[in-house]
Design an enzyme around this catalytic site. Sequence first.
Site, PDB file in Angstrom:
ATOM      1  N   PHE A  62       0.833  -1.193   0.000  1.00 60.68           N
ATOM      2  CA  PHE A  62       0.000   0.000   0.000  1.00 60.68           C
ATOM      3  C   PHE A  62       0.873   1.251   0.000  1.00 60.68           C
ATOM      4  O   PHE A  62       1.809   1.368   0.801  1.00 60.68           O
ATOM      5  CB  PHE A  62      -0.870   0.062   1.263  1.00 60.68           C
ATOM      6  CG  PHE A  62      -2.080  -0.815   1.246  1.00 60.68           C
ATOM      7  CD1 PHE A  62      -3.215  -0.453   0.529  1.00 60.68           C
ATOM      8  CD2 PHE A  62      -2.097  -1.994   1.968  1.00 60.68           C
ATOM      9  CE1 PHE A  62      -4.338  -1.252   0.524  1.00 60.68           C
ATOM     10  CE2 PHE A  62      -3.221  -2.802   1.977  1.00 60.68           C
ATOM     11  CZ  PHE A  62      -4.347  -2.442   1.249  1.00 60.68           C
ATOM     12  N   ASP A  63       0.558   2.175  -0.881  1.00 66.24           N
ATOM     13  CA  ASP A  63       1.061   3.531  -0.721  1.00 66.24           C
ATOM     14  C   ASP A  63       0.421   4.100   0.542  1.00 66.24           C
ATOM     15  O   ASP A  63      -0.638   3.638   0.981  1.00 66.24           O
ATOM     16  CB  ASP A  63       0.673   4.361  -1.954  1.00 66.24           C
ATOM     17  CG  ASP A  63       0.992   5.832  -1.790  1.00 66.24           C
ATOM     18  OD1 ASP A  63       2.142   6.154  -1.437  1.00 66.24           O
ATOM     19  OD2 ASP A  63       0.078   6.651  -1.975  1.00 66.24           O
ATOM     20  N   ALA A  64       1.067   5.113   1.130  1.00 66.71           N
ATOM     21  CA  ALA A  64       0.509   5.715   2.349  1.00 66.71           C
ATOM     22  C   ALA A  64      -0.391   6.899   2.039  1.00 66.71           C
ATOM     23  O   ALA A  64      -1.617   6.837   2.202  1.00 66.71           O
ATOM     24  CB  ALA A  64       1.639   6.128   3.293  1.00 66.71           C
TER      25      ALA A  64
END
Length: 232
Positions: free
Chosen positions: A8-10
């Site tokens: 996941f990107d943040a």
Amino acid sequence: MRYNVILFDADETLYDYAKSEAFALSGVFGEIGQECTDAIVDSYRRINQQLWSDFEQGKVTQCELRTARFERLLAEHGITCALDADAFSDVYIKYLGQGSFLMERAEELCRQLTERGQRMAIITNGIKQVQYNRISRSPLCDSFECIIVSEDAGSQKPHEGIFDYAFDKLNHPDKSEVLIVGDSLTSDIQGGIRYGIDTCWYNPLRKANPTAIQPKYEIHSLMELHDIISFA
């Protein structure tokens, strides 16, 4: 499950960076006794976005980015204060790390995936001090097997080095079993394509894609990820 590991990107994927940004700007301008107007916020976001794009392309370092955005912002609005750009940046980063706000249904999604035994990690170009603080303060703090930050990896999305670093931390999963989920076509999606893993563009505002970058999947709600993981 189709994918063993979800990267996941943040920011703007699980964490609401716009809210954190507004919170931090309000905090630092409050410390210098000046109103943080909508015009200042708009200017900052434009300047910051350009500098992060330059960072992705290797045109500036993260250290240069941290100071340059405030040099430009203060100059553009003719703001003088007791803080120079370096000090201004330090105060801003302090507040940014405190602003841990989640995207809609991010907590619900991560809780459900954790209950299913899904392996998850964060992969972010953000500033290490900020990202660790925000993640540790959030309900998602125990959701991730590891947190991959460009500052630690010595490389940033979309470049391969950060993915090499991530795969090493994750004990080298098969690329066919890894999915990256993120909001940025040029960072998350392009990076995943270059590295040979499947990609999912989180596009809640249903923006048009004017680029040649084509994600394998596109979702408009985080909960749509369930169908991709289970039935792809």
